[in-house]
Design a protein around this motif. Sequence first.
Motif, PDB file in Angstrom:
ATOM      1  N   LEU A   1     -11.612   0.602  -4.928  1.00 20.62           N
ATOM      2  CA  LEU A   1     -11.025   0.634  -3.589  1.00 20.62           C
ATOM      3  C   LEU A   1      -9.743   1.458  -3.596  1.00 20.62           C
ATOM      4  CD1 LEU A   1     -11.266  -3.246  -3.126  1.00 20.62           C
ATOM      5  CD2 LEU A   1     -13.016  -1.569  -2.527  1.00 20.62           C
ATOM      6  N   PRO A   2      -9.704   2.575  -2.878  1.00 27.36           N
ATOM      7  CA  PRO A   2      -8.445   3.310  -2.770  1.00 27.36           C
ATOM      8  C   PRO A   2      -7.447   2.503  -1.940  1.00 27.36           C
ATOM      9  CG  PRO A   2     -10.080   4.241  -1.289  1.00 27.36           C
ATOM     10  CD  PRO A   2     -10.780   3.185  -2.098  1.00 27.36           C
ATOM     11  N   PRO A   3      -6.166   2.927  -1.912  1.00 27.35           N
ATOM     12  CA  PRO A   3      -5.184   2.193  -1.115  1.00 27.35           C
ATOM     13  C   PRO A   3      -5.666   1.996   0.323  1.00 27.35           C
ATOM     14  CG  PRO A   3      -4.075   3.800  -2.477  1.00 27.35           C
ATOM     15  CD  PRO A   3      -5.551   4.057  -2.632  1.00 27.35           C
ATOM     16  N   VAL A   4      -5.412   0.809   0.851  1.00 32.09           N
ATOM     17  CA  VAL A   4      -6.012   0.415   2.127  1.00 32.09           C
ATOM     18  C   VAL A   4      -5.160   0.880   3.303  1.00 32.09           C
ATOM     19  CG1 VAL A   4      -7.172  -1.539   1.050  1.00 32.09           C
ATOM     20  CG2 VAL A   4      -4.919  -1.874   2.107  1.00 32.09           C
TER      21      VAL A   4
ATOM     22  N   GLY B   1      -2.670   3.685   2.417  1.00 34.58           N
ATOM     23  CA  GLY B   1      -1.410   2.953   2.510  1.00 34.58           C
ATOM     24  C   GLY B   1      -1.088   2.206   1.237  1.00 34.58           C
ATOM     25  N   ALA B   2      -1.350   0.909   1.250  1.00 38.02           N
ATOM     26  CA  ALA B   2      -0.940   0.045   0.140  1.00 38.02           C
ATOM     27  C   ALA B   2      -2.063  -0.132  -0.881  1.00 38.02           C
ATOM     28  CB  ALA B   2      -0.554  -1.325   0.682  1.00 38.02           C
ATOM     29  N   THR B   3      -1.674  -0.207  -2.154  1.00 34.40           N
ATOM     30  CA  THR B   3      -2.617  -0.638  -3.190  1.00 34.40           C
ATOM     31  C   THR B   3      -2.853  -2.129  -2.999  1.00 34.40           C
ATOM     32  OG1 THR B   3      -1.906   1.029  -4.780  1.00 34.40           O
ATOM     33  CG2 THR B   3      -2.958  -0.946  -5.669  1.00 34.40           C
ATOM     34  N   ALA B   4      -4.096  -2.492  -2.703  1.00 34.49           N
ATOM     35  CA  ALA B   4      -4.389  -3.885  -2.357  1.00 34.49           C
ATOM     36  C   ALA B   4      -4.332  -4.777  -3.592  1.00 34.49           C
ATOM     37  CB  ALA B   4      -5.773  -3.970  -1.719  1.00 34.49           C
TER      38      ALA B   4
ATOM     39  N   ARG C   1     -15.544   7.534  -2.063  1.00 39.13           N
ATOM     40  CA  ARG C   1     -16.943   7.758  -1.688  1.00 39.13           C
ATOM     41  C   ARG C   1     -17.173   9.249  -1.422  1.00 39.13           C
ATOM     42  NH1 ARG C   1     -18.935   8.019   3.189  1.00 39.13           N
ATOM     43  NH2 ARG C   1     -17.206   6.909   4.165  1.00 39.13           N
ATOM     44  N   ASP C   2     -16.239   9.876  -0.715  1.00 41.73           N
ATOM     45  CA  ASP C   2     -16.384  11.313  -0.438  1.00 41.73           C
ATOM     46  C   ASP C   2     -16.407  12.127  -1.736  1.00 41.73           C
ATOM     47  OD1 ASP C   2     -16.447  10.822   2.233  1.00 41.73           O
ATOM     48  OD2 ASP C   2     -14.491  11.695   2.699  1.00 41.73           O
TER      49      ASP C   2
ATOM     50  N   TYR D   1      -7.051   8.461  -9.047  1.00 37.50           N
ATOM     51  CA  TYR D   1      -6.945   7.208  -8.300  1.00 37.50           C
ATOM     52  C   TYR D   1      -6.722   5.979  -9.175  1.00 37.50           C
ATOM     53  CZ  TYR D   1      -7.652   9.009  -3.693  1.00 37.50           C
ATOM     54  OH  TYR D   1      -7.456   9.656  -2.506  1.00 37.50           O
TER      55      TYR D   1
ATOM     56  N   ILE E   1      -9.909  -2.128   4.285  1.00 45.05           N
ATOM     57  CA  ILE E   1     -10.332  -1.344   5.448  1.00 45.05           C
ATOM     58  C   ILE E   1      -9.583  -0.022   5.382  1.00 45.05           C
ATOM     59  CG2 ILE E   1     -10.360  -1.219   7.985  1.00 45.05           C
ATOM     60  CD1 ILE E   1     -10.437  -4.267   8.056  1.00 45.05           C
ATOM     61  N   TRP E   2     -10.264   1.065   5.756  1.00 46.47           N
ATOM     62  CA  TRP E   2      -9.664   2.398   5.667  1.00 46.47           C
ATOM     63  C   TRP E   2      -9.850   3.149   6.975  1.00 46.47           C
ATOM     64  CZ3 TRP E   2     -12.776   0.052   2.088  1.00 46.47           C
ATOM     65  CH2 TRP E   2     -12.170  -0.249   0.865  1.00 46.47           C
TER      66      TRP E   2
ATOM     67  N   MET F   1      -5.631   2.474  -7.202  1.00 46.58           N
ATOM     68  CA  MET F   1      -6.774   1.779  -6.605  1.00 46.58           C
ATOM     69  C   MET F   1      -6.770   0.292  -6.981  1.00 46.58           C
ATOM     70  SD  MET F   1      -9.914   3.010  -8.990  1.00 46.58           S
ATOM     71  CE  MET F   1     -10.018   2.462 -10.696  1.00 46.58           C
ATOM     72  N   SER F   2      -7.605  -0.460  -6.274  1.00 45.62           N
ATOM     73  CA  SER F   2      -7.900  -1.845  -6.608  1.00 45.62           C
ATOM     74  C   SER F   2      -9.371  -1.913  -6.990  1.00 45.62           C
ATOM     75  CB  SER F   2      -7.651  -2.756  -5.414  1.00 45.62           C
ATOM     76  OG  SER F   2      -6.360  -2.547  -4.888  1.00 45.62           O
TER      77      SER F   2
ATOM     78  N   ALA G   1     -16.748  -2.729  -7.318  1.00 42.90           N
ATOM     79  CA  ALA G   1     -16.250  -1.859  -6.253  1.00 42.90           C
ATOM     80  C   ALA G   1     -14.901  -1.268  -6.635  1.00 42.90           C
ATOM     81  CB  ALA G   1     -16.108  -2.652  -4.950  1.00 42.90           C
TER      82      ALA G   1
ATOM     83  N   GLU H   1     -13.650   2.270   8.058  1.00 44.18           N
ATOM     84  CA  GLU H   1     -14.648   1.828   7.079  1.00 44.18           C
ATOM     85  C   GLU H   1     -14.125   0.545   6.438  1.00 44.18           C
ATOM     86  OE1 GLU H   1     -16.097   4.916   4.543  1.00 44.18           O
ATOM     87  OE2 GLU H   1     -16.208   3.592   2.810  1.00 44.18           O
TER      88      GLU H   1
ATOM     89  N   ARG I   1     -19.874   0.316  -6.007  1.00 45.67           N
ATOM     90  CA  ARG I   1     -19.561   0.627  -4.602  1.00 45.67           C
ATOM     91  C   ARG I   1     -18.269   1.431  -4.542  1.00 45.67           C
ATOM     92  NH1 ARG I   1     -21.623  -2.843  -0.735  1.00 45.67           N
ATOM     93  NH2 ARG I   1     -20.864  -1.227   0.678  1.00 45.67           N
ATOM     94  N   LEU I   2     -18.276   2.457  -3.717  1.00 49.13           N
ATOM     95  CA  LEU I   2     -17.114   3.336  -3.571  1.00 49.13           C
ATOM     96  C   LEU I   2     -16.818   3.491  -2.086  1.00 49.13           C
ATOM     97  CD1 LEU I   2     -18.634   5.686  -6.130  1.00 49.13           C
ATOM     98  CD2 LEU I   2     -16.340   4.785  -6.455  1.00 49.13           C
ATOM     99  N   PHE I   3     -15.520   3.566  -1.754  1.00 54.34           N
ATOM    100  CA  PHE I   3     -15.133   3.585  -0.351  1.00 54.34           C
ATOM    101  C   PHE I   3     -14.180   4.731  -0.049  1.00 54.34           C
ATOM    102  CE2 PHE I   3     -16.595  -0.617  -1.279  1.00 54.34           C
ATOM    103  CZ  PHE I   3     -17.357  -0.921  -0.164  1.00 54.34           C
ATOM    104  N   ALA I   4     -14.173   5.117   1.227  1.00 55.47           N
ATOM    105  CA  ALA I   4     -13.227   6.087   1.775  1.00 55.47           C
ATOM    106  C   ALA I   4     -13.230   7.358   0.922  1.00 55.47           C
ATOM    107  CB  ALA I   4     -11.847   5.448   1.913  1.00 55.47           C
ATOM    108  N   ARG I   5     -12.061   7.794   0.448  1.00 52.61           N
ATOM    109  CA  ARG I   5     -12.024   9.080  -0.251  1.00 52.61           C
ATOM    110  C   ARG I   5     -12.779   9.031  -1.575  1.00 52.61           C
ATOM    111  NH1 ARG I   5      -8.113  12.638  -2.795  1.00 52.61           N
ATOM    112  NH2 ARG I   5      -8.995  14.721  -2.584  1.00 52.61           N
TER     113      ARG I   5
ATOM    114  N   TRP J   1      -8.449  10.894   5.087  1.00 49.22           N
ATOM    115  CA  TRP J   1      -8.443   9.446   4.850  1.00 49.22           C
ATOM    116  C   TRP J   1      -6.998   9.003   4.706  1.00 49.22           C
ATOM    117  CZ3 TRP J   1     -12.318   6.254   5.551  1.00 49.22           C
ATOM    118  CH2 TRP J   1     -13.626   6.728   5.444  1.00 49.22           C
TER     119      TRP J   1
END
Lengths: 81, 156
Positions: free
Chosen positions: A75-78, B136-139, A12-13, A47, B121-122, A51-52, A73, B50, A6-10, B133
């Motif tokens: 996850l880029p920085p939130v 912010g923080a690395t979770a 995923r793009d 990333y 969440i983004w 990333m996480s 998954a 997202e 699973r990939l999210f935000a950037r 996009w």
Amino acid sequence: MRVTVRLFARLRDLTGSGELVRDVTAPATVQAIWGALVAEVPALAQYEKTMSVAVNAEYSTMAAAVSDGDEVAFLPPVSGG
Amino acid sequence: MPLVALTAQPLDLQALMAEVGADRVGAIAAFAGLVRDHNQGHRVRFLEYEAYEPLAIRALGRILEEAGTAWPGTRLGVHHRTGRIEIGETSIIIVAASPHRADAFAACRYTIERVKQIVPIWKHEHFDGGEVWLEGATANPDDEDARQAAHRIACA
């Protein structure tokens, strides 16, 4: 074995898809799956430092082992709130 | 209505206050985050949020547990929007109820700071001339320095 990525935000793009299915050689780690993904999409590499990662919707680490059927998954920085 | 939720529907602060049990406590602090029309020199058109939903729900639950440990006797709820949100709409609501106002304010502030640190969440910002996009923080929920920083801000 087969895993869902699973990939999210950037991320995923950059990949063009939020969900990929990949066959990987067991035993595998999150790091190995990430490495294979970066080989497909080199722009992802930037990333790795920020990333996480999660396995089966729990925060995890790059060193964690992955089993057949797992969901991994990236996850880029939130930026919620 | 659960205390923790992600939803594509408009957020209802009164309903969350009722769920938290505002009628049984001495103090309640509420926070609402709204989409503003400018950011970093851009004129913002709208945001899209997202989420990695199952992990976001777990992370929100973890934050409420942390706040409940830090400020015993407080009761919290947090709801976050997903999908497209227009300027002036509410993206997040947090309610903290406590016998004492200091604990209610602190737990409420702690919760929003931690949301920005560890909840997957983004924001996808659509502005005049482009989109970006926000990152912010690395979770990392186990990063104790980040958790303590949120606690310090909450108690400032």
